[in-house]
Design an enzyme around this catalytic site. Structure first.
Site, PDB file in Angstrom:
ATOM      1  N   ALA A  70       0.815  -1.214   0.000  1.00 52.26           N
ATOM      2  CA  ALA A  70       0.000   0.000   0.000  1.00 52.26           C
ATOM      3  C   ALA A  70       0.851   1.268   0.000  1.00 52.26           C
ATOM      4  O   ALA A  70       0.432   2.296  -0.522  1.00 52.26           O
ATOM      5  CB  ALA A  70      -0.937   0.006   1.205  1.00 52.26           C
ATOM      6  N   CYS A  71       2.062   1.188   0.547  1.00 52.10           N
ATOM      7  CA  CYS A  71       2.935   2.360   0.622  1.00 52.10           C
ATOM      8  C   CYS A  71       3.618   2.661  -0.710  1.00 52.10           C
ATOM      9  O   CYS A  71       4.339   3.643  -0.831  1.00 52.10           O
ATOM     10  CB  CYS A  71       3.977   2.173   1.718  1.00 52.10           C
ATOM     11  SG  CYS A  71       5.052   0.738   1.468  1.00 52.10           S
TER      12      CYS A  71
END
Length: 178
Positions: free
Chosen positions: A155-156
């Protein structure tokens, strides 16, 4: 007879996958009760878990119909406890034996009488951090089953290990453990 799954959901962007897992489990005949952390409810609302599981979420030690929910859930109700997703914070708290919330008390009250499965989900650097790795090793020595992490885009925006396994794979681990 239906098996009872106690699902602890932690504060991770991948908490949405817990909804798919609850749906899959209930469709397969499991009775699921969800114990979301306060932070997980920032990602997925209680109503989603309640609608999918057909039970109110378990969030508090006090103010329930059951005066000792941690004992009842851990020792009398659950056939298996699953942490999905398991954040770095949750893994480290479990390894320290902290019980200042409902899930921590459930974890200690169970004392490995029932299987405990942990599905890590976090950034690669967090997953590889010595504190998290030592906690994972300690939990394994105690009797927890640490599910594998996936690899891929996180997600980062980085790529690496630490990705939460998919609901179907978690379901297969549950079936194998019961």
């Amino acid at each position: 007879m239906a098996k009872n799954i106690l699902l602890h959901v932690t504060g991770s962007i991948s908490a949405y996958k817990a909804c798919a897992l609850v749906s899959l489990l209930t469709k397969k005949g499991y009775d699921v009760r969800v114990m979301p952390s306060h932070d997980s409810l920032e990602f997925v609302g209680a109503a989603s878990f309640e609608g999918l599981s057909h039970h109110k979420v378990e969030t508090a030690m006090f103010g329930n119909d059951d005066p000792i929910p941690h004992i009842h859930l851990a020792q009398n109700w659950a056939d298996l406890i699953l942490v999905y997703p398991a954040s770095a914070d949750c893994i480290n708290r479990m390894a320290c034996g902290l019980s200042d919330d409902l899930f921590g008390a459930v974890f200690l009250a169970n004392n490995f009488q029932k299987p405990v499965l942990i599905a890590p989900a976090m950034n690669t650097n967090m997953f590889r951090h010595p504190a998290v790795q030592e906690s994972i090793q300690k939990l394994e020595r105690w009797g927890c089953v640490i599910l594998p992490c996936g690899e891929g885009e996180l997600a980062c925006g980085t790529k690496g290990e630490g990705r939460l396994i998919e609901p179907q794979e978690a379901f297969e681990w549950i079936e194998k453990s019961l």
